[in-house]
Design a protein around this motif. Structure first.
Motif, PDB file in Angstrom:
ATOM      1  N   MET A 116       0.830  -1.199   0.000  1.00  0.00           N
ATOM      2  CA  MET A 116       0.000   0.000   0.000  1.00  0.00           C
ATOM      3  C   MET A 116       0.869   1.256   0.000  1.00  0.00           C
ATOM      4  O   MET A 116       2.078   1.196   0.191  1.00  0.00           O
ATOM      5  CB  MET A 116      -0.941  -0.037   1.211  1.00  0.00           C
ATOM      6  N   ARG A 117       0.237   2.389  -0.227  1.00  0.00           N
ATOM      7  CA  ARG A 117       0.935   3.674  -0.275  1.00  0.00           C
ATOM      8  C   ARG A 117       0.994   4.282   1.124  1.00  0.00           C
ATOM      9  O   ARG A 117       0.018   4.215   1.872  1.00  0.00           O
ATOM     10  CB  ARG A 117       0.223   4.615  -1.243  1.00  0.00           C
ATOM     11  N   GLU A 118       2.132   4.880   1.468  1.00  0.00           N
ATOM     12  CA  GLU A 118       2.297   5.450   2.800  1.00  0.00           C
ATOM     13  C   GLU A 118       1.710   6.857   2.860  1.00  0.00           C
ATOM     14  O   GLU A 118       2.058   7.720   2.058  1.00  0.00           O
ATOM     15  CB  GLU A 118       3.772   5.480   3.186  1.00  0.00           C
ATOM     16  N   ALA A 119       0.816   7.060   3.822  1.00  0.00           N
ATOM     17  CA  ALA A 119       0.250   8.395   4.041  1.00  0.00           C
ATOM     18  C   ALA A 119       1.140   9.181   4.997  1.00  0.00           C
ATOM     19  O   ALA A 119       1.583  10.285   4.697  1.00  0.00           O
ATOM     20  CB  ALA A 119      -1.163   8.282   4.588  1.00  0.00           C
ATOM     21  N   THR A 120       1.364   8.605   6.167  1.00  0.00           N
ATOM     22  CA  THR A 120       2.303   9.114   7.157  1.00  0.00           C
ATOM     23  C   THR A 120       3.007   7.890   7.731  1.00  0.00           C
ATOM     24  O   THR A 120       2.552   6.763   7.514  1.00  0.00           O
ATOM     25  CB  THR A 120       1.580   9.898   8.274  1.00  0.00           C
ATOM     26  N   PRO A 121       4.109   8.058   8.447  1.00  0.00           N
ATOM     27  CA  PRO A 121       4.824   6.887   8.962  1.00  0.00           C
ATOM     28  C   PRO A 121       3.921   5.919   9.708  1.00  0.00           C
ATOM     29  O   PRO A 121       3.259   6.281  10.676  1.00  0.00           O
ATOM     30  CB  PRO A 121       5.885   7.506   9.880  1.00  0.00           C
ATOM     31  N   GLY A 122       3.867   4.688   9.224  1.00  0.00           N
ATOM     32  CA  GLY A 122       3.067   3.641   9.856  1.00  0.00           C
ATOM     33  C   GLY A 122       1.637   3.544   9.377  1.00  0.00           C
ATOM     34  O   GLY A 122       0.957   2.556   9.662  1.00  0.00           O
ATOM     35  N   VAL A 123       1.141   4.562   8.672  1.00  0.00           N
ATOM     36  CA  VAL A 123      -0.245   4.579   8.187  1.00  0.00           C
ATOM     37  C   VAL A 123      -0.216   4.508   6.662  1.00  0.00           C
ATOM     38  O   VAL A 123       0.457   5.301   6.011  1.00  0.00           O
ATOM     39  CB  VAL A 123      -0.997   5.841   8.655  1.00  0.00           C
TER      40      VAL A 123
END
Length: 300
Positions: A116-123
């Motif tokens: 998946m694509r990273e939105a913010t670190p860990g999410v």
């Protein structure tokens, strides 16, 4: 505006009497994972997650916070344990959601994060097969006779690509795995941190640090999370909140309710005792977890 009949949302009749639920929400329970399949707009309050989870938008829209706080509209979001989850991180207020509570200490979160694509670190957001996964979740929610084993197989077939189902992307320290297993096997035994640390030949401070690094939350919160999970199975079986609290190791029903809300963002009363009343799908593996607590065999 989409008619309520097309969204599966709850609504009231023309005299504002009790809500009419056009679809029945479902709660699927196995021995290590849970899937909630909703029918109405999400009611969760801000809370700190205690389990890695994949949230799907079954209907409506939701947004996840990206870098520089920019909102990203998506239909799937992966969040880790230990993150404070509120509307600034994941806004599901205008969405009908499915929530996959992923198995602890598994490869699921690491594999999904790699896809998946990273939105913010860990999410992360945008599951590569989200359309098919959402369609299958809706079929399972709407089917009158699907079994828990069949539901799990159908969802797992789409959750991870076949080529990565046996992938090992995250190494777990065997001492942490043993500690987590000991907590699960001694639900009502209040082992101290030092006692658990001695069992894996570590100091208490070292065990606590390693556990939080690998699981995403302190040992005490992991223990509470597991007790809430056991209490959820018991309430889904029809036990009262008072009995579920006693069997799961809580001091009373109010204690269970507080812990349930801190973990899930809503009270057990809102989940089990208010319309639209959910339908539980309980796998035999989940029955086996609570049978010893009840002192008898639980018939499937």
């Amino acid at each position: 505006m989409v008619p309520a009949a097309m969204t599966g949302l709850s609504m009231t009749d023309n005299k504002n009497r009790a809500p009419i639920c056009l679809r029945t929400p479902k709660l699927c329970l196995w021995n290590r994972e849970v899937v909630f399949l909703g029918t109405g707009y999400a009611r969760q309050q801000p809370h700190r997650t205690t389990q890695e989870r994949l949230t799907l938008c079954l209907n409506g829209t939701f947004t996840v916070r990206g870098r520089n706080s920019q909102p990203i509209q998506t239909r799937s979001c992966l969040t880790p344990s230990g993150v404070w989850l509120d509307h600034t991180v994941l806004d599901t207020r205008q969405a009908v959601v499915a929530i996959f509570f992923l198995p602890p200490l598994s490869q699921d979160y690491a594999v999904l994060g790699s896809l998946m694509r990273e939105a913010t670190p860990g999410v992360f957001y945008e599951h590569p097969d989200e359309d098919a996964l959402i369609r299958e979740a809706l079929r399972i929610r709407n089917a009158p006779d699907v079994s828990a084993p069949a539901a799990r197989q159908r969802l797992r077939n789409l959750l991870l690509p076949r080529s990565l189902r046996n992938a090992v992307l995250q190494d777990f320290d065997p001492r942490i795995v043993r500690t987590a297993q000991r907590i699960r096997e001694s639900l009502r035994t209040p082992w101290s941190l030092d006692e658990m640390a001695q069992g894996v030949h570590l100091s208490g401070s070292r065990l606590e640090k390693l556990f939080k690094q690998q699981v995403g939350l302190p040992i005490t919160q992991y223990r509470v999370r597991y007790r809430v999970f056991i209490g959820t199975i018991l309430m889904a079986l029809g036990h009262s909140m008072t009995d579920a609290a006693m069997y799961a190791g809580f001091s009373n029903s109010a204690h269970l309710s507080r812990c349930y809300r801190s973990i899930n963002g809503l009270t057990p009363s809102a989940m089990f005792l208010q319309p639209p009343f959910l339908r539980p799908l309980i796998d035999e593996s989940a029955f086996e977890l609570v049978a010893p607590l009840l002192g008898r065999q639980v018939a499937v």
